[in-house]
Scaffold this active site. Structure first.
Site, PDB file in Angstrom:
ATOM      1  N   ARG A  51      32.270 -10.661  46.457  1.00 50.59           N
ATOM      2  CA  ARG A  51      32.735 -11.769  45.337  1.00 50.59           C
ATOM      3  C   ARG A  51      33.486 -10.844  44.319  1.00 50.59           C
ATOM      4  O   ARG A  51      34.251 -11.548  43.457  1.00 50.59           O
ATOM      5  CB  ARG A  51      31.388 -12.335  44.635  1.00 50.59           C
ATOM      6  N   LYS A 150      17.052  -8.526  57.889  1.00 48.25           N
ATOM      7  CA  LYS A 150      15.889  -8.789  57.372  1.00 48.25           C
ATOM      8  C   LYS A 150      15.928  -8.541  56.034  1.00 48.25           C
ATOM      9  O   LYS A 150      16.913  -7.863  55.496  1.00 48.25           O
ATOM     10  CB  LYS A 150      14.612  -7.809  57.887  1.00 48.25           C
ATOM     11  N   HIS A 180      16.935  -2.939  62.578  1.00 54.51           N
ATOM     12  CA  HIS A 180      17.157  -1.514  63.041  1.00 54.51           C
ATOM     13  C   HIS A 180      16.367  -0.773  63.777  1.00 54.51           C
ATOM     14  O   HIS A 180      16.964   0.235  64.523  1.00 54.51           O
ATOM     15  CB  HIS A 180      18.071  -0.881  61.791  1.00 54.51           C
ATOM     16  N   LYS A 184      16.659   2.459  67.424  1.00 55.06           N
ATOM     17  CA  LYS A 184      16.629   3.653  67.405  1.00 55.06           C
ATOM     18  C   LYS A 184      16.368   4.104  68.875  1.00 55.06           C
ATOM     19  O   LYS A 184      15.798   3.535  69.528  1.00 55.06           O
ATOM     20  CB  LYS A 184      15.285   3.984  66.619  1.00 55.06           C
ATOM     21  N   GLU A 218       6.632   7.325  54.915  1.00 47.53           N
ATOM     22  CA  GLU A 218       7.813   7.548  54.443  1.00 47.53           C
ATOM     23  C   GLU A 218       7.605   8.470  53.162  1.00 47.53           C
ATOM     24  O   GLU A 218       6.328   8.166  52.521  1.00 47.53           O
ATOM     25  CB  GLU A 218       8.674   6.459  53.761  1.00 47.53           C
ATOM     26  N   ASP A 237       7.879  -6.028  54.354  1.00 47.66           N
ATOM     27  CA  ASP A 237       9.078  -5.147  54.453  1.00 47.66           C
ATOM     28  C   ASP A 237       9.010  -4.288  55.906  1.00 47.66           C
ATOM     29  O   ASP A 237      10.268  -3.920  56.345  1.00 47.66           O
ATOM     30  CB  ASP A 237       9.008  -3.836  53.211  1.00 47.66           C
ATOM     31  N   HIS A 242       9.767  -4.483  61.671  1.00 46.42           N
ATOM     32  CA  HIS A 242       9.683  -3.119  62.271  1.00 46.42           C
ATOM     33  C   HIS A 242       8.515  -2.780  63.088  1.00 46.42           C
ATOM     34  O   HIS A 242       8.504  -2.719  64.545  1.00 46.42           O
ATOM     35  CB  HIS A 242       9.773  -1.854  61.628  1.00 46.42           C
ATOM     36  N   LYS A 341       4.769   4.084  51.582  1.00 43.66           N
ATOM     37  CA  LYS A 341       5.841   4.878  50.847  1.00 43.66           C
ATOM     38  C   LYS A 341       5.324   5.755  50.200  1.00 43.66           C
ATOM     39  O   LYS A 341       4.052   5.659  49.703  1.00 43.66           O
ATOM     40  CB  LYS A 341       6.679   4.111  49.624  1.00 43.66           C
TER      41      LYS A 341
HETATM   42  C1  BG6 Z   1      13.741  -0.826  55.801  1.00 43.45           C
HETATM   43  C2  BG6 Z   1      12.938  -0.927  54.589  1.00 43.45           C
HETATM   44  O1  BG6 Z   1      13.884  -2.061  56.758  1.00 43.45           O
HETATM   45  O2  BG6 Z   1      13.475   0.262  56.817  1.00 43.45           O
HETATM   46  C3  BG6 Z   1      12.892   0.203  53.857  1.00 43.45           C
HETATM   47  O3  BG6 Z   1      13.399  -2.350  54.024  1.00 43.45           O
HETATM   48  C4  BG6 Z   1      12.573   1.224  54.653  1.00 43.45           C
HETATM   49  O4  BG6 Z   1      11.935  -0.128  52.750  1.00 43.45           O
HETATM   50  C5  BG6 Z   1      13.543   1.381  55.766  1.00 43.45           C
HETATM   51  O5  BG6 Z   1      12.587   2.347  53.814  1.00 43.45           O
HETATM   52  C6  BG6 Z   1      12.918   2.660  56.887  1.00 43.45           C
HETATM   53  O6  BG6 Z   1      14.020   2.695  57.885  1.00 43.45           O
HETATM   54  P1  BG6 Z   1      14.083   4.097  58.531  1.00 43.45           P
HETATM   55  O7  BG6 Z   1      15.193   3.869  59.622  1.00 43.45           O
HETATM   56  O8  BG6 Z   1      14.682   5.226  57.345  1.00 43.45           O
HETATM   57  O9  BG6 Z   1      12.986   4.461  58.762  1.00 43.45           O
END
Ligand code: BG6
Length: 492
Positions: A51, A150, A180, A184, A218, A237, A242, A341
């Site tokens: 935008r 997502k 995603h 991987k 993470e 999330d 995932h 996290k």
């Molecule tokens: C995302 C989440 O889909 O995946 C994030 O929204 C997360 O919160 C991330 O940190 C982790 O992805 P990766 O590939 O770094 O493990």
């Protein structure tokens, strides 16, 4: 060893939300890497839309910076960047009004006989309005595909609304819901491991597998995303998408072929066989946590509430749960899932824990016989390890030790590990939906997640605190140890 590169057909990739984090951190660097690899045809074009009143020169400067920031120095040269930015075009258009759309349609007209990929790197609230306009402005023809990120909704009802909005314009075979994790390398290797080897499949069931653990840990906190994250939480999330996708790939029946719908049919059966979590408030089934200040990666880090700038929040930054699959293959085999996290380290892995041997022929001095484990590590240092018992070398009697058969992909193949987006965006161009979630899968995952979210929100209970840099609340340890098992933290 070099990996094989097969160029794709000519395409235009239209990225809505091109100034956002996802485009800068992932999409632009991914396209750059594929360009360097020689996979993009000469006239492949990447059209940024946002935008903002950017000029094309601003956009090119931003894309150049994204490459400098997110592609390692050894993997880029100035000549590569110069060639890449030649592919870039920019159009300013609003997602929620018609402003700029005539211009966008005019710019895209010459590309109408090419594959057109519309990548919606925006919030989910804009998916339906953008699709509606793509349809109305004549941009959703047979060559057009749409990619959505997502979160797809925040519960079953909102996910259905998003899916309906997109589905009014694009038929399901042209909708690509990206997760995603499925791009991987190690996740795809899980399918190779299971279905290209005869060794594991006969053992891949409740008779031989004691339990499965899936950990996506993470070490980072919510960083600058607290605004989004506080409305999501770890269950939405990470687990809804995932982690459940990983669980599906471990648990699904072998598809007849590695074709999109054959694979997705099998994953859907797993999701539908998940036993509903009856008592989401009992820490026997689900534990949620929220980090407090602590230490991570060697330094002091603030707690979640400080990062959020709030006094209180019911949002979980950690969740551990025990999932059960009610079918013949998996009855009685718990799947322990956990993600969070600010945990002790960044590690994602799937552990298949086999049953112990039925009887030991060794005497006590041999030591403990640990049951075999197959560990599929997604990150960091992707690879597969099969833990076996062996004899300690040398004289001195029979002493046993567990040793891994270790296949680290980096040392085995010695190729750069491509980012998941490199693979996934080009799969869209190729028209291959195997690694994308079908609508019914997304909705089945929400069907399982919804009652947990509902129980939490009705109770108003706060998540259990845990110190940043640990493995989460102690209740998460109790969740698995109550069953006589233990989390295999990192390095397994
Ligand atoms: C995302 C989440 O889909 O995946 C994030 O929204 C997360 O919160 C991330 O940190 C982790 O992805 P990766 O590939 O770094 O493990």
């Amino acid at each position: 060893m070099t990996s094989r590169v097969i160029p794709v057909v000519p395409f235009v990739l239209v990225v809505f939300g091109v100034t956002g984090d996802l485009a800068r951190r992932k999409l632009i660097p991914a396209m750059f890497q594929r360009d360097v690899a020689g996979q993009l045809p000469g006239d492949a074009t990447i059209l940024g839309v946002s935008r903002g009143p950017l000029t094309e020169a601003d956009y090119i400067a931003m894309a150049r910076q994204a490459v400098l920031d997110h592609v390692p120095e050894a993997e880029r040269s100035e000549a590569d960047i110069e060639r890449f930015v030649e592919r870039l075009r920019y159009v300013s258009a609003q997602a929620d009004s018609d402003a700029g759309w005539d211009h966008l349609a005019a710019v895209l007209k010459p590309f109408s006989d090419r594959v057109q990929v519309f990548y919606l790197a925006t919030g989910p609230g804009l998916f339906a309005p953008i699709c509606e306009r793509l349809g109305r402005f004549g941009l959703a023809g047979a060559n057009a595909r749409v990619v959505v990120e997502k979160p797809i909704g925040k519960d079953l009802e909102s996910a259905r609304l998003v899916n309906e909005g997109v589905g009014k314009v694009f038929p399901e075979d042209r909708v690509y819901r990206i997760d995603h994790y499925l791009g991987k390398e190690a996740v795809q290797n899980l399918m190779a491991l299971r279905f290209a080897n005869g060794l594991f499949e006969p053992l891949w069931n409740a008779a031989h597998i004691d339990h499965v653990q899936i950990t996506v840990a993470e070490s980072l906190g919510v960083e600058g995303r607290a605004g989004y994250y506080d409305n999501a939480g770890a269950l939405r999330d990470m687990v809804q998408n995932h982690i459940l996708q990983l669980l599906c790939l471990v648990a699904m029946e072998p598809p007849a072929r590695l074709k999109a719908d054959a694979v997705r049919d099998e994953k859907l059966k797993v999701l539908r066989a998940l036993k509903p979590v009856d008592d989401a408030l009992s820490t026997h089934a689900v534990v949620r946590g929220q980090y407090r200040a602590g230490a991570s990666a060697g330094g002091a880090v603030p707690g979640y509430l400080d990062e959020l700038g709030a006094d209180t929040s019911t949002t979980e930054t950690f969740v551990a749960l025990k999932a059960e699959i009610e079918n013949w293959r998996w009855a009685g085999v718990p799947f322990y899932l956990r993600t969070g996290k600010r945990l002790a380290e960044r590690v994602s892995e799937i552990v298949i824990a086999f049953r112990p041997i039925p009887h030991s022929v060794f005497d006590e001095q041999a030591g403990t016989i640990v049951a075999n484990r197959l560990v599929i590590r997604l990150q960091p240092d992707e690879g597969v390890k099969l833990w076996l018992m062996t004899k300690d070398p040398g004289p001195g009697g029979m002493r046993l030790r567990q040793v891994p058969l270790d296949m680290s992909f980096a040392t085995t193949f010695q190729v750069r590990n491509p980012d998941a987006y490199e693979r996934l965006v080009l799969d869209v161009v190729r028209g291959d939906q195997t690694l994308f979630m079908r609508r019914d899968e997304v909705e089945a995952a929400w069907t399982w997640i919804d009652p947990i979210l509902k129980a939490w929100s009705e109770s108003g209970e706060l998540p259990k605190p845990y110190t940043a840099g640990t493995w989460g609340p102690s209740a998460a340890i109790a969740l698995i140890e109550r069953d006589g098992r233990t989390w295999l933290d990192g390095g397994s």
